[in-house]
Design an enzyme around this catalytic site. Sequence first.
Site, PDB file in Angstrom:
ATOM      1  CG  ASP A  89      40.747  38.636  35.280  1.00  0.00           C
ATOM      2  OD1 ASP A  89      40.679  37.407  35.054  1.00  0.00           O
ATOM      3  OD2 ASP A  89      39.924  39.245  35.995  1.00  0.00           O
ATOM      4  CE  LYS A 151      38.052  42.369  35.405  1.00  0.00           C
ATOM      5  NZ  LYS A 151      39.281  42.038  36.176  1.00  0.00           N
ATOM      6  CE  LYS A 180      36.433  39.698  37.360  1.00  0.00           C
ATOM      7  NZ  LYS A 180      37.815  39.280  37.725  1.00  0.00           N
TER       8      LYS A 180
END
Length: 220
Positions: A89, A151, A180
């Site tokens: 991430d 995300k 996400k």
Amino acid sequence: MKLNKYIDHTLLKQDAKKKQIDSLLSEAREYGFASVCVNPTWVEHAKKGLEGTDVKVCTVVGFPLGATTSAVKAFETKEAIQNGADEIDMVINVGALKSGNLALVESDIRAVVEASGDKLVKVIIEACLLTDQEKIVVCQLAQKAGADFVKTSTGFSTGGATIADVTLMRETVGSDMGVKAAGGARSYADALAFVEAGATRIGTSAGVAILKGELADGDY
């Protein structure tokens, strides 16, 4: 719906102790979450603790500000994967986006994608700091750079995921990428609402409470 497989069970606090990480891993084994998300220093420990399960190890790169150089982010990515990370991430260069330097934003993401090999890359856009147009642009750049997910948030800025942001991000990337939602789910209803809005992963420290139908403390 197996909501557990949507959850990245998360502990990214800087003062996290080993016993807290061990508790996170134990919960992940018990509930079969999609992944645990931990800081890079815990990746190797997490990998060992999850042997024999299908729970992935996720870690963060350029976290939480996104203001390191692309070379540093690429190095972080390679080292994390060497240590056992399955998913990365990464945080975008928010300042570059705000300055209109879209080429740098894209090349920064691409550097991590290339360093990741066949591992999953999620691009944290820090939506709370962006205009809707900036959210659209950076999602398009992440898609162009070959990332797997976009995300919403680090959980360390001024706000977490919102339904509106998840909806906009899903509309922007279509069905080609994952989305996400991070830092906004504190209950089963919250998590379900994010999924219905288009989220395919939920980053939360409240995974156990969510699955038990309880309301969690905290904001990530």
